[in-house]
Design a protein around this motif. Sequence first.
Motif, PDB file in Angstrom:
ATOM      1  N   GLY A   1       0.725  -1.329   0.093  1.00 41.74           N
ATOM      2  CA  GLY A   1      -0.052   0.165   0.107  1.00 41.74           C
ATOM      3  C   GLY A   1       0.821   1.175  -0.007  1.00 41.74           C
ATOM      4  O   GLY A   1       0.319   2.432  -0.065  1.00 41.74           O
ATOM      5  N   VAL A   2       2.018   1.253   0.238  1.00 38.68           N
ATOM      6  CA  VAL A   2       3.001   2.488   0.222  1.00 38.68           C
ATOM      7  C   VAL A   2       2.804   2.972  -1.258  1.00 38.68           C
ATOM      8  O   VAL A   2       3.161   2.249  -2.196  1.00 38.68           O
ATOM      9  CB  VAL A   2       4.413   2.131   0.749  1.00 38.68           C
ATOM     10  CG1 VAL A   2       5.178   1.137  -0.289  1.00 38.68           C
ATOM     11  CG2 VAL A   2       5.172   3.311   0.901  1.00 38.68           C
ATOM     12  N   ASN A   3       2.896   4.405  -1.212  1.00 43.47           N
ATOM     13  CA  ASN A   3       3.038   5.198  -2.513  1.00 43.47           C
ATOM     14  C   ASN A   3       4.504   5.248  -3.172  1.00 43.47           C
ATOM     15  O   ASN A   3       5.124   5.900  -2.487  1.00 43.47           O
ATOM     16  CB  ASN A   3       2.251   6.799  -2.408  1.00 43.47           C
ATOM     17  CG  ASN A   3       0.968   6.311  -2.221  1.00 43.47           C
ATOM     18  OD1 ASN A   3       0.086   5.842  -3.112  1.00 43.47           O
ATOM     19  ND2 ASN A   3       0.503   7.245  -1.180  1.00 43.47           N
ATOM     20  N   ALA A   4       4.650   4.800  -4.334  1.00 39.76           N
ATOM     21  CA  ALA A   4       6.163   4.728  -4.720  1.00 39.76           C
ATOM     22  C   ALA A   4       6.093   5.223  -5.966  1.00 39.76           C
ATOM     23  O   ALA A   4       5.201   4.983  -6.804  1.00 39.76           O
ATOM     24  CB  ALA A   4       6.761   3.237  -4.845  1.00 39.76           C
ATOM     25  N   VAL A   5       7.154   6.501  -6.159  1.00 37.64           N
ATOM     26  CA  VAL A   5       7.202   6.810  -7.563  1.00 37.64           C
ATOM     27  C   VAL A   5       8.674   6.469  -8.154  1.00 37.64           C
ATOM     28  O   VAL A   5       9.511   6.711  -7.465  1.00 37.64           O
ATOM     29  CB  VAL A   5       6.912   8.498  -7.734  1.00 37.64           C
ATOM     30  CG1 VAL A   5       7.387   9.005  -8.974  1.00 37.64           C
ATOM     31  CG2 VAL A   5       5.494   8.909  -7.079  1.00 37.64           C
ATOM     32  N   VAL A   6       8.603   5.929  -9.308  1.00 39.97           N
ATOM     33  CA  VAL A   6       9.646   5.635 -10.113  1.00 39.97           C
ATOM     34  C   VAL A   6       9.985   6.525 -11.062  1.00 39.97           C
ATOM     35  O   VAL A   6       9.213   6.891 -12.098  1.00 39.97           O
ATOM     36  CB  VAL A   6       9.794   4.013 -10.675  1.00 39.97           C
ATOM     37  CG1 VAL A   6      11.215   3.744 -11.447  1.00 39.97           C
ATOM     38  CG2 VAL A   6       9.578   3.082  -9.632  1.00 39.97           C
ATOM     39  N   ILE A   7      11.198   7.174 -11.063  1.00 41.66           N
ATOM     40  CA  ILE A   7      11.628   8.440 -12.146  1.00 41.66           C
ATOM     41  C   ILE A   7      12.480   7.717 -13.211  1.00 41.66           C
ATOM     42  O   ILE A   7      13.497   7.254 -12.741  1.00 41.66           O
ATOM     43  CB  ILE A   7      12.208   9.516 -11.387  1.00 41.66           C
ATOM     44  CG1 ILE A   7      11.134  10.064 -10.333  1.00 41.66           C
ATOM     45  CG2 ILE A   7      12.358  10.733 -12.433  1.00 41.66           C
ATOM     46  CD1 ILE A   7      11.536  11.286  -9.582  1.00 41.66           C
TER      47      ILE A   7
END
Length: 404
Positions: free
Chosen positions: A138-144
């Motif tokens: 459930g953690v919000n993760a952003v991959v750039i």
Amino acid sequence: MSTRTENTARVVVIGAGMAGARLAARVPDVTVIGEESHAPYNRVLLAEVLAGRYPADVIALPPAEVRRGVRVVRIDRDDRLVHCDDGSVVRYGRLVLATGSNPVLPPLRGLGNTMPDGVHAFRTLDDCLALRASVRPGVNAVVIGGGLLGVSAARALAECGAQVVLAQQGEHLMERQLDAESAGLLRSHLESLGVEVHTECRVRGLRCADGSVRAVEMADGYELAAEITVLACGVRPRTGLAQAAGLEVRKGVVVDDELRTSDPYIHAVGDCAEHRSTVYGLAGPALEQADVLAEVLAGRPARYDGTRALTRLTLNGPDTPGSGSLDLAAFGDSRPLPGDDVIRLADATRGAYRTVVVRGDRLAGGVLLGDLAAVGTLARTWQDDAQLPAETSLLHLLTNDGGF
């Protein structure tokens, strides 16, 4: 700190990554100096460790004698000495730079000399283990970054149960390896795993609070909630030692076909090396270069004429009914030039997409997704730079046996 000078080793390798370890396994009387405290490991499998498929010790490479946790600080070319941060000095007969590369940290607002909590590079085993420890369902993760590394990281985080957004500045994913159509299929597969993909978008900065990342700010003002941010924006060759030693450096450490630098007693392989104006930054070319250099150092004729490596990637789905994996293979140049023939075959029933580029009477490159039954013959034909038989129908290149 006292300084001690060690006996001459015929070959000294700076760097215990995949290229350095490969060379050490093929060259006798070698000293390998590595900064990381871990034994050499297969960097290609870091995403599998992140996803929890493998424990860290499974990706270790065959044992090699490595001085771990030691950083080389200076090369003395006149006396052929390597100075280390622990005070030791090592003599060399031949020196090999296998210093690898560093992750590119983009110039983002909110990203200073020290990274905020929750912001991770994804290049080393320590990076991987730190990221694994911070992931929870459930953690919000952003991959750039939507290259090979970013795609692998996004898939692995999704397998861990994270809510993943992948932000790519370019037009499509894995631009170095894929054409637009195959990249679209890859995107669809990631989205089926729950990854939200944004292309042609630019990240402006990070919004942080109390030293931790809270959101990723896009150039259009939109914010992506982020408790974890992964920077997968490419790599930059580590050339500092070479530059300080006065070797020729452009994008990377310049080498000839025998992987020799501007100093005849010093070679370079892997991510730090620039060969014929190209820095590859991939595991396949690094291993090929190490194999060629092992022959050169043994006094046998060998030349490196550019990579003929195949890029393969398996994106596994979660262990739920109906979720599968996507196999991908890419080789050579899949972007056609004027006058090239392009052959594509899409088979929705078998979930397969194949395209090859034919330049004259040779294969220039290709991409296969899904069913990879034809990849062996196609890749061997390309790797051998073999002439295509005149009677071979171009469409037969994409059949299961490659048409031969």
